[in-house]
Scaffold this active site. Structure first.
Site, mmCIF file in Angstrom:
data_model
loop_
_atom_site.group_PDB
_atom_site.id
_atom_site.type_symbol
_atom_site.label_atom_id
_atom_site.label_comp_id
_atom_site.label_asym_id
_atom_site.label_seq_id
_atom_site.Cartn_x
_atom_site.Cartn_y
_atom_site.Cartn_z
ATOM 1 N N GLY A 272 31.433 70.098 126.489
ATOM 2 C CA GLY A 272 30.904 68.696 126.605
ATOM 3 C C GLY A 272 30.487 68.161 127.972
ATOM 4 O O GLY A 272 30.732 66.789 128.166
ATOM 5 N N ASP B 120 29.350 81.573 123.701
ATOM 6 C CA ASP B 120 30.112 80.390 123.530
ATOM 7 C C ASP B 120 30.270 80.009 121.921
ATOM 8 O O ASP B 120 29.478 80.731 121.010
ATOM 9 C CB ASP B 120 28.920 79.333 123.870
ATOM 10 N N THR C 73 23.559 70.410 126.629
ATOM 11 C CA THR C 73 22.520 69.301 126.513
ATOM 12 C C THR C 73 21.833 68.885 127.737
ATOM 13 O O THR C 73 20.514 68.913 127.506
ATOM 14 C CB THR C 73 23.568 67.963 125.919
ATOM 15 N N ASN D 8 31.418 73.524 130.809
ATOM 16 C CA ASN D 8 30.185 73.829 129.706
ATOM 17 C C ASN D 8 29.053 72.936 129.998
ATOM 18 O O ASN D 8 29.558 71.785 129.665
ATOM 19 C CB ASN D 8 30.339 74.066 128.517
ATOM 20 N N HIS E 85 30.698 67.446 122.264
ATOM 21 C CA HIS E 85 29.414 68.074 122.713
ATOM 22 C C HIS E 85 28.204 66.963 122.333
ATOM 23 O O HIS E 85 28.305 66.282 121.461
ATOM 24 C CB HIS E 85 29.218 69.134 121.567
ATOM 25 N N GLY E 86 27.352 66.923 123.220
ATOM 26 C CA GLY E 86 26.225 66.128 123.179
ATOM 27 C C GLY E 86 26.192 64.843 124.202
ATOM 28 O O GLY E 86 27.222 64.912 125.030
ATOM 29 N N SER F 166 27.788 67.536 129.707
ATOM 30 C CA SER F 166 26.708 66.603 129.792
ATOM 31 C C SER F 166 26.995 65.242 129.727
ATOM 32 O O SER F 166 27.630 64.817 128.692
ATOM 33 C CB SER F 166 25.725 66.986 128.838
HETATM 34 P P1 13P Z 1 26.770 69.622 126.069
HETATM 35 O O1 13P Z 1 25.835 70.171 125.144
HETATM 36 O O2 13P Z 1 27.488 68.499 125.699
HETATM 37 O O3 13P Z 1 26.821 69.610 127.728
HETATM 38 O O4 13P Z 1 28.303 70.770 125.477
HETATM 39 C C1 13P Z 1 27.979 72.040 125.870
HETATM 40 C C2 13P Z 1 29.236 72.709 125.507
HETATM 41 O O5 13P Z 1 30.373 72.691 125.635
HETATM 42 C C3 13P Z 1 28.939 74.199 125.000
HETATM 43 O O6 13P Z 1 30.015 74.626 124.413
#
Ligand code: 13P
Length: 280
Positions: free
Chosen positions: A204, A81, A228, A225, A174-175, A206
């Site tokens: 992102g 990743d 988090t 993906n 992300h996060g 999550s």
């Molecule tokens: P999150 O941590 O927001 O779920 O995103 C993960 C991601 O996109 C890793 O590349």
């Protein structure tokens, strides 16, 4: 079984659903995702940030992922990743990765194209494929988002690089979002149309509301993906162990609630993206 990125993305494309791509960090997170994938009969991606390979963790983690993939009755892709350069991409393949993300999104367009293309060409030699990124997907803590992915640029990027799938910026980050995001679903459709249907990737994952995830998949997202949420699920399970007066200090027993918690999270996401039952 261990499969490469193209095999697993093709499954999603053919079936009109989405592959959940879980970021894994240690043996317990791999075990939780594995248990969920087996129970739900779902193809899954287990992916690793390059920093884990910068440290000792990757040395131990890669064989654990490969062991899980070997044991699995469902397709499992081992993916890098956010690889920033040839160095990290080559190293991940040395550890057995069957998919690579090359993230050149912070670079000028032409540089991103040239770098991504070179990784696509290099990885071809060992039947590994590449996810690119166009439109820099930042963090929920950034002051502002980059410009959303431009469909015409995406068409050029896909044609010139030969990527197997493309991560796009459509309001995601992300996060854990401070307030629910509003994904630009029309843009997903426009990028799909302009690129002749390249499978798209949603980073992102999550905390995006379920209805938006479903709409994004309907419009052409084929990999989502989740990082988090995996960390939170693991921490919740470990905290439950810590607060349990009857807990065992034997670390393997102490970790069982953490594995179970990751499994439950993974099962929910697998069902949300429609991957359950797809590996039968
Ligand atoms: P999150 O941590 O927001 O779920 O995103 C993960 C991601 O996109 C890793 O590349």
């Amino acid at each position: 079984m261990l499969v490469n990125l193209k095999t697993i993305i093709d499954m999603a494309e053919k079936g009109g659903y989405c592959i959940p791509a879980f970021n894994v960090y240690n043996m317990e997170t791999v075990m939780g995702v594995f248990d969920a994938a087996e129970e739900a009969k779902a193809p899954v991606i287990m992916q690793v940030y390059p920093r884990l390979f910068d440290e000792e963790s990757g040395y131990y983690l890669a064989p654990v992922i490969l062991a899980a993939a070997k044991k699995a009755s469902v397709p499992v892709c081992f993916h890098l990743d956010h690889g920033p350069s040839l160095w990290e991409a080559t190293r991940a393949m040395r550890w057995g990765a069957t998919g690579l993300m090359l993230d050149g999104s912070a670079k000028p367009f032409e540089e991103n194209v040239a770098l991504t293309k070179s990784i696509v060409e290099m990885a071809k030699a060992v039947d590994v494929q590449v996810e690119g990124e166009l439109g820099h997907i930042g963090s929920v803590n950034d002051d502002a988002m980059d410009e959303f992915t431009n469909p015409e640029q995406a068409a050029r990027f896909v044609k010139e690089t030969g990527v197997t799938c493309l991560a796009v910026l459509i309001g995601n980050a992300h996060g854990h979002y401070k307030k629910p995001p509003k994904l630009d679903i029309d843009r997903v459709k426009a990028i799909r149309e302009a690129t002749g249907g390249i499978p798209l990737v949603l980073h992102g994952g999550s905390g995006i509301p379920d209805d938006q995830v479903k709409a994004a998949i309907k419009a052409g997202i084929r990999k989502m993906n989740i990082g988090t949420d995996v960390c939170c699920a693991f921490a919740d399970g470990a905290t439950a162990s810590l607060n349990d007066p009857k807990r065992s200090l034997a670390v393997d027993l102490f970790m069982k609630p953490a594995i179970q918690s990751v499994k439950e999270l993974a099962l929910n996401k697998i069902r949300l993206v429609g991957a359950d039952g797809k590996a039968q």
